[in-house]
Design an enzyme around this catalytic site. Sequence first.
Site, short mmCIF file in Angstrom:
data_model
loop_
_atom_site.label_atom_id
_atom_site.label_comp_id
_atom_site.label_asym_id
_atom_site.label_seq_id
_atom_site.Cartn_x
_atom_site.Cartn_y
_atom_site.Cartn_z
N HIS B 51 0.83 -1.21 0.00
CA HIS B 51 0.00 0.00 0.00
C HIS B 51 0.86 1.26 0.00
O HIS B 51 0.47 2.30 0.50
CB HIS B 51 -0.99 -0.03 1.16
N ASP B 180 -3.70 -2.97 12.67
CA ASP B 180 -4.34 -2.64 11.38
C ASP B 180 -4.56 -3.99 10.70
O ASP B 180 -3.61 -4.60 10.22
CB ASP B 180 -3.37 -1.75 10.59
N TRP B 232 -16.69 -17.87 11.69
CA TRP B 232 -17.96 -17.13 11.74
C TRP B 232 -17.80 -15.76 12.39
O TRP B 232 -18.54 -14.82 12.07
CB TRP B 232 -19.01 -17.97 12.50
N LYS B 233 -16.80 -15.61 13.27
CA LYS B 233 -16.67 -14.34 14.00
C LYS B 233 -16.21 -13.21 13.07
O LYS B 233 -16.78 -12.12 13.06
CB LYS B 233 -15.72 -14.51 15.18
N GLY B 311 2.57 -3.17 15.98
CA GLY B 311 3.22 -1.91 15.63
C GLY B 311 4.67 -1.83 16.08
O GLY B 311 5.42 -0.98 15.61
#
Lengths: 339, 339
Positions: B51, B180, B232-233, B311
């Site tokens: 990104h 993130d 599923w969560k 991080g």
Amino acid sequence: MTDPANIIRISANQMKSEFFRILRKHGLTDNKAEKCAGIFMTNSLEGVYSHGVNRFHRFVSNIIDGLIKPAAEPTLINSSGALEQWNGNLGPGPLNALFATDRAMELGHEYGIGLVALADTNHWMRGGTYGWHAADKGFVFIGWTNTEANMPAWGAKDARLGNNPLVFAIPYGDKAIVLDFAMSLYSYGRMEAYKLGMKKLPFPGGYNIKGELTTDPGVILETRRTLPIGYWKGAGLSLVLDVLAAILTGGLSTHEITRRKAEYGLSQIFIAIILKSLRNYPGIEETISRIITDYSKSESADGKARIRYPGENILKIRSENERNGIPVNIGVWNKITAL
Amino acid sequence: MTDPANIIRISANQMKSEFFRILRKHGLTDNKAEKCAGIFMTNSLEGVYSHGVNRFHRFVSNIIDGLIKPAAEPTLINSSGALEQWNGNLGPGPLNALFATDRAMELGHEYGIGLVALADTNHWMRGGTYGWHAADKGFVFIGWTNTEANMPAWGAKDARLGNNPLVFAIPYGDKAIVLDFAMSLYSYGRMEAYKLGMKKLPFPGGYNIKGELTTDPGVILETRRTLPIGYWKGAGLSLVLDVLAAILTGGLSTHEITRRKAEYGLSQIFIAIILKSLRNYPGIEETISRIITDYSKSESADGKARIRYPGENILKIRSENERNGIPVNIGVWNKITAL
């Protein structure tokens, strides 16, 4: 609850009356006993027995042991506009959480969004309770609690993270989308139920002694190396939710709670967003309906099961239990009625 | 980037200058080109090449194709105290997101917590950018974006959910805890990298044609049945984040974005909470430090790897790339410099 021979059905009214009687006896006022009994009953009615009828005896024991103070009220510690810090003074967790939700909604009503950070509270039982409550009044709800340590960090063996349940709720007509999930894939309670039923977990839920992933619940209950959802991601989310709970409330974090003899004095966050102030408010129900319609068109992998949204099943369980009574293990119920 | 022979090292300054030149040429003002070039460079400097530099060419193509409007500015749609709704008018995603983060911080400064809901914006590249930005100024940040559909609902075969990245950031001294993460266990980009490197995924990342979980990235790239974190969560969380993004902004939801020819016109949420208004503010750094100290004492499963917080690694990568230059594939860099 697996053997039907041990199950009785108790009506919602009878269950609530019994809870009310016992809570009154153990120091809750009429008003508080009414609210608290209602929460334990509703959790059971909606199928969350583990944090309803099956946890009631322990809740009362915690009052008797002095961990939960039945007369305590939350007190305001700091006000910063749309954000307030409160102390729960170790009052009953469900009542403190309901209060904090209501207060977050008041702030949300005034400021568009409201956040209540609640220190020194107790187990809120089922986080979804507060989501449904807020959604019912037209608010989006986001909330979480920390817990004692019960899950290792990613790449670690010893449990230093909590499973820190996180709740999202969104009003959807006279229903709601409610997601209430812990950071471990399976709770200890769930793994114990699988073990009792001599069943394997549907997916690996933790590690064996050799550090390999396993679907054997008994093995994980021994190693206590539970698996975070999404491996490193759920472990990271658990840490972040605990740090936020601790710093926003000024209360205890998971490692401090874990050092206590029992799990009490938790830190919780309650965020409420009012929908009716939004520019697009008149179209919101239609927006959600279109999302759910598209979602429900999903092609089922097994060709049978309908794809459900979070919370959709609750209404079905609720109406079944309203019709047939709430299923309770006889032993559990006898212990409660003897209180 | 796996073959070192194809890698060159570009200094942060040179990369930013080159981005700036190209963005100026494609219609961004000096000020906007400076900010936008800074974001693409920093994402690369901090190791998020997918990104950063690797996505820059596509970003410019999107400007050329008219999907991103280089001169567009966000406009205020609705103000409700601490919550504001803005329209991004299809401007550059990173600039819109930076603006929304700054505005959420202003609201947070005034009200304790601020929320900006941003409709009709574009890909923000790396969500962590806005987390680091807010944390650097003393704010907790919570934000998410929706995306086009790229993940099936739980129990489904066809992709109707986005991977909807969710970001949390917490100031921690002169550092930050920044999480993130996307709702799919592995991104398509990550799976392509594993496939290129002829490697299996570390954990099952999706399904094969028979509906069985697999670690073969090539197979998943064909079925496009990616796996949500926590099964599923994560699927539920993806749905909830999309519904919230759509209703709070009044903008598009995943199913609507997916019907477009390309992924543009996204809906994003930015929440900022100011720490210095909290009663316990003076003790917050110490509180976090104690949590991280306990966390770092985790017993490593392999006896070697240190347990890191989300991080933590970024600072190390950043200083390596500052020292050695940012690694870029020659082909990627040549395509950029030809713009």
